[in-house]
Design a protein around this motif. Structure first.
Motif, PDB file in Angstrom:
ATOM      1  N   UNK A   1      16.127  -0.207  11.142  1.00 40.31           N
ATOM      2  CA  UNK A   1      15.843  -1.437  10.405  1.00 40.31           C
ATOM      3  C   UNK A   1      14.438  -1.951  10.651  1.00 40.31           C
ATOM      4  N   UNK A   2      13.978  -1.859  11.885  1.00 38.61           N
ATOM      5  CA  UNK A   2      12.606  -2.283  12.195  1.00 38.61           C
ATOM      6  C   UNK A   2      11.578  -1.393  11.497  1.00 38.61           C
ATOM      7  N   UNK A   3      11.857  -0.102  11.398  1.00 40.94           N
ATOM      8  CA  UNK A   3      10.962   0.797  10.658  1.00 40.94           C
ATOM      9  C   UNK A   3      10.935   0.423   9.175  1.00 40.94           C
ATOM     10  N   UNK A   4      12.085   0.056   8.620  1.00 48.31           N
ATOM     11  CA  UNK A   4      12.148  -0.395   7.231  1.00 48.31           C
ATOM     12  C   UNK A   4      11.354  -1.672   7.017  1.00 48.31           C
ATOM     13  N   UNK A   5      11.485  -2.582   7.969  1.00 52.01           N
ATOM     14  CA  UNK A   5      10.711  -3.830   7.897  1.00 52.01           C
ATOM     15  C   UNK A   5       9.219  -3.538   7.932  1.00 52.01           C
ATOM     16  N   UNK A   6       8.814  -2.610   8.807  1.00 46.51           N
ATOM     17  CA  UNK A   6       7.396  -2.241   8.894  1.00 46.51           C
ATOM     18  C   UNK A   6       6.900  -1.651   7.578  1.00 46.51           C
ATOM     19  N   UNK A   7       7.730  -0.853   6.919  1.00 48.69           N
ATOM     20  CA  UNK A   7       7.349  -0.284   5.621  1.00 48.69           C
ATOM     21  C   UNK A   7       7.109  -1.377   4.584  1.00 48.69           C
ATOM     22  N   UNK A   8       8.031  -2.313   4.494  1.00 47.17           N
ATOM     23  CA  UNK A   8       7.905  -3.373   3.488  1.00 47.17           C
ATOM     24  C   UNK A   8       6.710  -4.278   3.788  1.00 47.17           C
ATOM     25  N   UNK A   9       6.508  -4.621   5.047  1.00 48.38           N
ATOM     26  CA  UNK A   9       5.345  -5.435   5.412  1.00 48.38           C
ATOM     27  C   UNK A   9       4.057  -4.664   5.147  1.00 48.38           C
ATOM     28  N   UNK A  10       4.051  -3.379   5.469  1.00 47.56           N
ATOM     29  CA  UNK A  10       2.859  -2.563   5.208  1.00 47.56           C
ATOM     30  C   UNK A  10       2.539  -2.471   3.729  1.00 47.56           C
ATOM     31  N   UNK A  11       3.562  -2.309   2.895  1.00 45.79           N
ATOM     32  CA  UNK A  11       3.339  -2.251   1.449  1.00 45.79           C
ATOM     33  C   UNK A  11       2.795  -3.580   0.928  1.00 45.79           C
ATOM     34  N   UNK A  12       3.320  -4.667   1.452  1.00 44.73           N
ATOM     35  CA  UNK A  12       2.831  -5.980   1.009  1.00 44.73           C
ATOM     36  C   UNK A  12       1.387  -6.199   1.462  1.00 44.73           C
ATOM     37  N   UNK A  13       1.068  -5.776   2.675  1.00 47.10           N
ATOM     38  CA  UNK A  13      -0.310  -5.889   3.159  1.00 47.10           C
ATOM     39  C   UNK A  13      -1.247  -5.043   2.294  1.00 47.10           C
ATOM     40  N   UNK A  14      -0.809  -3.839   1.948  1.00 47.21           N
ATOM     41  CA  UNK A  14      -1.605  -2.966   1.078  1.00 47.21           C
ATOM     42  C   UNK A  14      -1.853  -3.642  -0.264  1.00 47.21           C
ATOM     43  N   UNK A  15      -0.802  -4.212  -0.852  1.00 44.37           N
ATOM     44  CA  UNK A  15      -0.936  -4.888  -2.136  1.00 44.37           C
ATOM     45  C   UNK A  15      -1.907  -6.062  -2.041  1.00 44.37           C
ATOM     46  N   UNK A  16      -1.846  -6.781  -0.945  1.00 47.33           N
ATOM     47  CA  UNK A  16      -2.668  -7.979  -0.773  1.00 47.33           C
ATOM     48  C   UNK A  16      -4.122  -7.655  -0.417  1.00 47.33           C
ATOM     49  N   UNK A  17      -4.331  -6.634   0.384  1.00 47.84           N
ATOM     50  CA  UNK A  17      -5.667  -6.385   0.935  1.00 47.84           C
ATOM     51  C   UNK A  17      -6.486  -5.362   0.159  1.00 47.84           C
ATOM     52  N   UNK A  18      -5.850  -4.473  -0.567  1.00 53.42           N
ATOM     53  CA  UNK A  18      -6.584  -3.419  -1.275  1.00 53.42           C
ATOM     54  C   UNK A  18      -7.273  -3.978  -2.519  1.00 53.42           C
ATOM     55  N   UNK A  19      -8.462  -3.461  -2.792  1.00 52.27           N
ATOM     56  CA  UNK A  19      -9.166  -3.885  -4.009  1.00 52.27           C
ATOM     57  C   UNK A  19      -8.483  -3.320  -5.248  1.00 52.27           C
ATOM     58  N   UNK A  20      -7.984  -2.118  -5.148  1.00 46.41           N
ATOM     59  CA  UNK A  20      -7.227  -1.485  -6.229  1.00 46.41           C
ATOM     60  C   UNK A  20      -6.058  -0.749  -5.575  1.00 46.41           C
ATOM     61  N   UNK A  21      -4.892  -0.857  -6.167  1.00 47.08           N
ATOM     62  CA  UNK A  21      -3.710  -0.248  -5.572  1.00 47.08           C
ATOM     63  C   UNK A  21      -3.204   0.916  -6.412  1.00 47.08           C
ATOM     64  N   UNK A  22      -2.590   1.853  -5.734  1.00 45.57           N
ATOM     65  CA  UNK A  22      -1.915   2.967  -6.379  1.00 45.57           C
ATOM     66  C   UNK A  22      -0.427   2.627  -6.365  1.00 45.57           C
ATOM     67  N   UNK A  23       0.229   2.588  -7.528  1.00 46.44           N
ATOM     68  CA  UNK A  23       1.627   2.161  -7.544  1.00 46.44           C
ATOM     69  C   UNK A  23       2.584   3.118  -6.838  1.00 46.44           C
TER      70      UNK A  23
END
Length: 89
Positions: free
Chosen positions: A12-34
């Motif tokens: 579950x903690x690994x799953x949480x890390x994935x979702x937080x990482x994806x959200x950080x990527x969406x927020x911080x990247x200038x352009x995202x790959x879906x």
């Protein structure tokens, strides 16, 4: 009530890390790959679902179902919108 820190909690903690990482990527990247964005969200939802099947929390399990559905929709839409290759010129 205490929940043991076992393999399901680690998953579950690994799953949480994935979702937080994806959200950080969406927020911080200038352009995202879906594909990595939605793929990581889907992986996170799947891992959290595994954890929630062991340590059941129905509201969270429902949330992960919707999270996975949205990620799958995003992946399908990205697949259909990808540039086609190999077209004759």
């Amino acid at each position: 009530m205490s929940t043991p820190f076992d393999w399901a909690s680690i998953v579950g903690l690994c799953g949480t890390a994935c979702i937080i990482g994806a959200y950080a990527y969406l927020t911080l990247a200038k352009a995202t790959n879906p594909f990595p964005l939605h793929g990581t969200n889907l992986l996170g939802a799947a891992l959290l679902t595994i954890s929630l099947l062991v340590h059941t929390n129905w509201a969270s399990l429902m949330l992960e179902g919707f999270w996975a559905s949205i990620a799958i929709f995003g992946l399908v839409r990205a697949w259909h919108r990808r540039p086609s290759t190999g077209e004759p010129t």
